[in-house]
Write a protein that holds these residues in place. Sequence first.
Motif, PDB file in Angstrom:
ATOM      1  N   THR A  91       0.832  -1.206   0.000  1.00 31.73           N
ATOM      2  CA  THR A  91       0.000   0.000   0.000  1.00 31.73           C
ATOM      3  C   THR A  91       0.867   1.257   0.000  1.00 31.73           C
ATOM      4  OG1 THR A  91      -1.874   1.106   1.079  1.00 31.73           O
ATOM      5  CG2 THR A  91      -0.229   0.109   2.536  1.00 31.73           C
ATOM      6  N   GLY A  92       0.384   2.272  -0.707  1.00 27.43           N
ATOM      7  CA  GLY A  92       1.074   3.551  -0.790  1.00 27.43           C
ATOM      8  C   GLY A  92       0.209   4.541  -1.540  1.00 27.43           C
ATOM      9  N   GLU A  93       0.728   5.715  -1.774  1.00 25.99           N
ATOM     10  CA  GLU A  93      -0.064   6.750  -2.443  1.00 25.99           C
ATOM     11  C   GLU A  93      -0.413   6.371  -3.878  1.00 25.99           C
ATOM     12  OE1 GLU A  93       1.743  10.573  -2.227  1.00 25.99           O
ATOM     13  OE2 GLU A  93       1.640  10.690  -0.036  1.00 25.99           O
ATOM     14  N   ILE A 120      16.330  -9.291   0.405  1.00 23.60           N
ATOM     15  CA  ILE A 120      17.220  -8.993   1.536  1.00 23.60           C
ATOM     16  C   ILE A 120      16.451  -9.121   2.846  1.00 23.60           C
ATOM     17  CG2 ILE A 120      18.650  -7.232   2.648  1.00 23.60           C
ATOM     18  CD1 ILE A 120      19.170  -6.077  -0.164  1.00 23.60           C
ATOM     19  N   ARG A 121      15.347  -8.387   2.925  1.00 23.79           N
ATOM     20  CA  ARG A 121      14.491  -8.467   4.116  1.00 23.79           C
ATOM     21  C   ARG A 121      13.119  -7.887   3.763  1.00 23.79           C
ATOM     22  NH1 ARG A 121      17.729  -4.001   4.714  1.00 23.79           N
ATOM     23  NH2 ARG A 121      16.688  -2.030   5.276  1.00 23.79           N
ATOM     24  N   ALA A 122      12.196  -8.003   4.699  1.00 26.52           N
ATOM     25  CA  ALA A 122      10.848  -7.466   4.483  1.00 26.52           C
ATOM     26  C   ALA A 122      10.395  -6.721   5.728  1.00 26.52           C
ATOM     27  CB  ALA A 122       9.873  -8.595   4.163  1.00 26.52           C
ATOM     28  N   GLU A 123       9.774  -5.570   5.519  1.00 26.84           N
ATOM     29  CA  GLU A 123       9.136  -4.828   6.604  1.00 26.84           C
ATOM     30  C   GLU A 123       7.681  -5.266   6.640  1.00 26.84           C
ATOM     31  OE1 GLU A 123      10.704  -2.453   8.652  1.00 26.84           O
ATOM     32  OE2 GLU A 123      12.500  -3.296   7.708  1.00 26.84           O
ATOM     33  N   VAL A 124       7.250  -5.840   7.749  1.00 29.46           N
ATOM     34  CA  VAL A 124       5.925  -6.464   7.820  1.00 29.46           C
ATOM     35  C   VAL A 124       5.108  -5.888   8.968  1.00 29.46           C
ATOM     36  CG1 VAL A 124       4.670  -8.645   8.028  1.00 29.46           C
ATOM     37  CG2 VAL A 124       6.919  -8.616   6.925  1.00 29.46           C
ATOM     38  N   VAL A 125       3.839  -5.592   8.684  1.00 25.21           N
ATOM     39  CA  VAL A 125       2.884  -5.202   9.720  1.00 25.21           C
ATOM     40  C   VAL A 125       1.529  -5.763   9.294  1.00 25.21           C
ATOM     41  CG1 VAL A 125       2.476  -2.954   8.583  1.00 25.21           C
ATOM     42  CG2 VAL A 125       1.793  -3.281  10.968  1.00 25.21           C
ATOM     43  N   HIS A 126       0.773  -6.293  10.241  1.00 28.67           N
ATOM     44  CA  HIS A 126      -0.536  -6.815   9.865  1.00 28.67           C
ATOM     45  C   HIS A 126      -1.472  -5.646   9.590  1.00 28.67           C
ATOM     46  CE1 HIS A 126      -4.379  -8.962  10.013  1.00 28.67           C
ATOM     47  NE2 HIS A 126      -3.654 -10.015   9.662  1.00 28.67           N
ATOM     48  N   CYS A 127      -2.357  -5.808   8.601  1.00 25.52           N
ATOM     49  CA  CYS A 127      -3.232  -4.702   8.198  1.00 25.52           C
ATOM     50  C   CYS A 127      -4.088  -4.191   9.361  1.00 25.52           C
ATOM     51  CB  CYS A 127      -4.114  -5.118   7.027  1.00 25.52           C
ATOM     52  SG  CYS A 127      -5.271  -6.461   7.351  1.00 25.52           S
ATOM     53  N   ASP A 128      -4.544  -5.090  10.227  1.00 23.32           N
ATOM     54  CA  ASP A 128      -5.368  -4.664  11.371  1.00 23.32           C
ATOM     55  C   ASP A 128      -4.581  -3.754  12.303  1.00 23.32           C
ATOM     56  OD1 ASP A 128      -7.430  -6.191  10.360  1.00 23.32           O
ATOM     57  OD2 ASP A 128      -7.106  -7.876  11.723  1.00 23.32           O
ATOM     58  N   ASP A 171      -1.894 -14.287   6.188  1.00 23.42           N
ATOM     59  CA  ASP A 171      -3.009 -13.612   5.516  1.00 23.42           C
ATOM     60  C   ASP A 171      -3.235 -12.252   6.179  1.00 23.42           C
ATOM     61  OD1 ASP A 171      -5.345 -13.749   3.622  1.00 23.42           O
ATOM     62  OD2 ASP A 171      -6.426 -13.451   5.505  1.00 23.42           O
ATOM     63  N   GLY A 172      -3.264 -11.192   5.370  1.00 18.87           N
ATOM     64  CA  GLY A 172      -3.507  -9.855   5.921  1.00 18.87           C
ATOM     65  C   GLY A 172      -2.247  -9.058   6.196  1.00 18.87           C
ATOM     66  N   ASP A 173      -1.065  -9.654   5.984  1.00 15.33           N
ATOM     67  CA  ASP A 173       0.177  -8.908   6.157  1.00 15.33           C
ATOM     68  C   ASP A 173       0.262  -7.762   5.148  1.00 15.33           C
ATOM     69  OD1 ASP A 173       1.195 -10.357   8.271  1.00 15.33           O
ATOM     70  OD2 ASP A 173       2.566 -11.565   7.066  1.00 15.33           O
ATOM     71  N   VAL A 174       0.803  -6.640   5.582  1.00 11.10           N
ATOM     72  CA  VAL A 174       1.183  -5.554   4.680  1.00 11.10           C
ATOM     73  C   VAL A 174       2.700  -5.580   4.627  1.00 11.10           C
ATOM     74  CG1 VAL A 174       1.128  -3.066   4.241  1.00 11.10           C
ATOM     75  CG2 VAL A 174      -0.832  -4.181   5.321  1.00 11.10           C
ATOM     76  N   ILE A 175       3.248  -5.711   3.425  1.00 12.40           N
ATOM     77  CA  ILE A 175       4.691  -5.964   3.286  1.00 12.40           C
ATOM     78  C   ILE A 175       5.362  -4.937   2.383  1.00 12.40           C
ATOM     79  CG2 ILE A 175       6.441  -7.666   2.642  1.00 12.40           C
ATOM     80  CD1 ILE A 175       4.436  -9.861   3.109  1.00 12.40           C
ATOM     81  N   GLU A 176       6.532  -4.499   2.810  1.00  7.92           N
ATOM     82  CA  GLU A 176       7.419  -3.714   1.961  1.00  7.92           C
ATOM     83  C   GLU A 176       8.707  -4.500   1.817  1.00  7.92           C
ATOM     84  OE1 GLU A 176       9.491   0.719   1.632  1.00  7.92           O
ATOM     85  OE2 GLU A 176       8.010   0.294   3.210  1.00  7.92           O
ATOM     86  N   PHE A 177       8.992  -4.942   0.591  1.00  6.97           N
ATOM     87  CA  PHE A 177      10.164  -5.790   0.335  1.00  6.97           C
ATOM     88  C   PHE A 177      11.397  -4.935   0.122  1.00  6.97           C
ATOM     89  CE2 PHE A 177       6.606  -8.487  -0.830  1.00  6.97           C
ATOM     90  CZ  PHE A 177       6.963  -9.717  -0.286  1.00  6.97           C
ATOM     91  N   ARG A 178      12.517  -5.398   0.686  1.00  8.04           N
ATOM     92  CA  ARG A 178      13.815  -4.765   0.457  1.00  8.04           C
ATOM     93  C   ARG A 178      14.645  -5.700  -0.394  1.00  8.04           C
ATOM     94  NH1 ARG A 178      12.733   0.402   1.943  1.00  8.04           N
ATOM     95  NH2 ARG A 178      11.956   0.521   4.082  1.00  8.04           N
ATOM     96  N   ILE A 179      15.069  -5.214  -1.551  1.00  8.79           N
ATOM     97  CA  ILE A 179      15.877  -6.046  -2.461  1.00  8.79           C
ATOM     98  C   ILE A 179      17.119  -5.295  -2.907  1.00  8.79           C
ATOM     99  CG2 ILE A 179      13.925  -7.395  -3.299  1.00  8.79           C
ATOM    100  CD1 ILE A 179      13.961  -5.670  -5.812  1.00  8.79           C
ATOM    101  N   LYS A 199       4.687  -2.730  16.154  1.00 10.96           N
ATOM    102  CA  LYS A 199       3.882  -3.583  15.275  1.00 10.96           C
ATOM    103  C   LYS A 199       4.536  -3.826  13.915  1.00 10.96           C
ATOM    104  CE  LYS A 199       0.489  -3.943  18.232  1.00 10.96           C
ATOM    105  NZ  LYS A 199       0.220  -5.234  18.905  1.00 10.96           N
ATOM    106  N   VAL A 200       5.490  -2.963  13.552  1.00 11.09           N
ATOM    107  CA  VAL A 200       6.207  -3.141  12.290  1.00 11.09           C
ATOM    108  C   VAL A 200       7.479  -3.939  12.569  1.00 11.09           C
ATOM    109  CG1 VAL A 200       7.313  -2.015  10.324  1.00 11.09           C
ATOM    110  CG2 VAL A 200       5.312  -0.950  11.411  1.00 11.09           C
ATOM    111  N   ARG A 201       7.626  -5.076  11.886  1.00  9.80           N
ATOM    112  CA  ARG A 201       8.742  -5.980  12.156  1.00  9.80           C
ATOM    113  C   ARG A 201       9.627  -6.121  10.915  1.00  9.80           C
ATOM    114  NH1 ARG A 201       4.228  -8.575  12.494  1.00  9.80           N
ATOM    115  NH2 ARG A 201       4.909 -10.191  11.047  1.00  9.80           N
ATOM    116  N   THR A 202      10.889  -6.385  11.148  1.00  6.14           N
ATOM    117  CA  THR A 202      11.795  -6.731  10.053  1.00  6.14           C
ATOM    118  C   THR A 202      11.916  -8.253  10.029  1.00  6.14           C
ATOM    119  OG1 THR A 202      13.046  -4.679  10.287  1.00  6.14           O
ATOM    120  CG2 THR A 202      14.123  -6.496   9.127  1.00  6.14           C
ATOM    121  N   GLU A 203      11.563  -8.846   8.902  1.00  8.91           N
ATOM    122  CA  GLU A 203      11.570 -10.308   8.776  1.00  8.91           C
ATOM    123  C   GLU A 203      12.557 -10.745   7.705  1.00  8.91           C
ATOM    124  OE1 GLU A 203      10.128 -12.165  10.821  1.00  8.91           O
ATOM    125  OE2 GLU A 203       8.375 -11.110  11.646  1.00  8.91           O
TER     126      GLU A 203
END
Length: 333
Positions: free
Chosen positions: A257-259, A289-297, A325-333, A313-317
């Motif tokens: 999700t974003g603008e 490399i890693r993912a920034e993850v937060v559940h949508c709720d 199901d329901g994760d909001v993810i920003e991938f780092r590559i 609530k925002v984790r580095t995985e």
Amino acid sequence: MSLSIGIVGLPNVGKSTLFNALTKKSVPAENYPFCTIDPSVGIVPVPDERLWKLSEFSKSLKTVPAVIEFVDIAGLVKGASEGEGLGNKFLSNIREVDAILEMVRVFEDKDVIHVHGEVNPLSDIEVINFELILADQETITKRISNLQKEVKAGKKDAVFEEEVLKKVHEVLQKGKLANTLELTPEEKIVVNGVHLLTAKPILYALNTSEAAVENKLEVTSKIPGPYVLIDPVFEKGFEQLIKKSYETLNLITYFTTGEDETRAWTITKGWNAPMAGTAIHTDFKDKFIRAEVVHCDDLLAAGSYDAAREKGKVRTEGKEYIVKDGDVIEFRI
């Protein structure tokens, strides 16, 4: 990720009515380059209020839902496994889909003749499944025959494959579907290799109506698998049908999700973060490399990314993270 569910059924059960109603809800195919452009395929959005809440949250210019493909398959008649009616076309079309939606008729209507003279949904299911079983028995018999040279030579892979196929054949001879058999991961590879029809997940759609209410409980208690009640004329039960089809295919959704855009991405349940990234682009698996993850709720409840981060609530995985199901993810590559 292209996954499809084929709508099958006997003549006059409302199969085409359902497909036409679903097709009216189709989304434009240009957002889904993997989707088949075919008049017999409907690309239907998966209802998910979380997507629209996230889009509003991010004030996104574009919102793209997850989708599922419904395929309208030629009607089945008794003897399809022996080529009756459009039997061969019917069976080949089923082999190409990932799951089966068996549509059976519960409603009574003297103006719509039932192919077997009476409305009996359990009998209809038996007819359809019996044809699928017969087709699978033929497939297995041919494959075992083709293996004999290697089996006699003592090749381990061939011996193992024969053992697995005989095990499945025994289940089919008892009138049961291959998907009822508990298999090891190694055995599943063998079964997947021969593309059995009855190994596919099956969802039953009962085409009912308000007039058939009193029949529902009696019928549903005997349905041999997951089912939904629908009325394709008045489009009742569609949301449940689409969601249940998604579940039948063992799919879950994560979001970005974003603008610019909020999008729902479809993956198979159990995928790790790098595999989940391939839904966006195949390079994400190798370049992950890693993912920034937060559940949508949690994100929506916090009100902003910064607030969600402050609350932990925002984790580095990493690569081993299994996407939920329901994760909001920003991938780092």
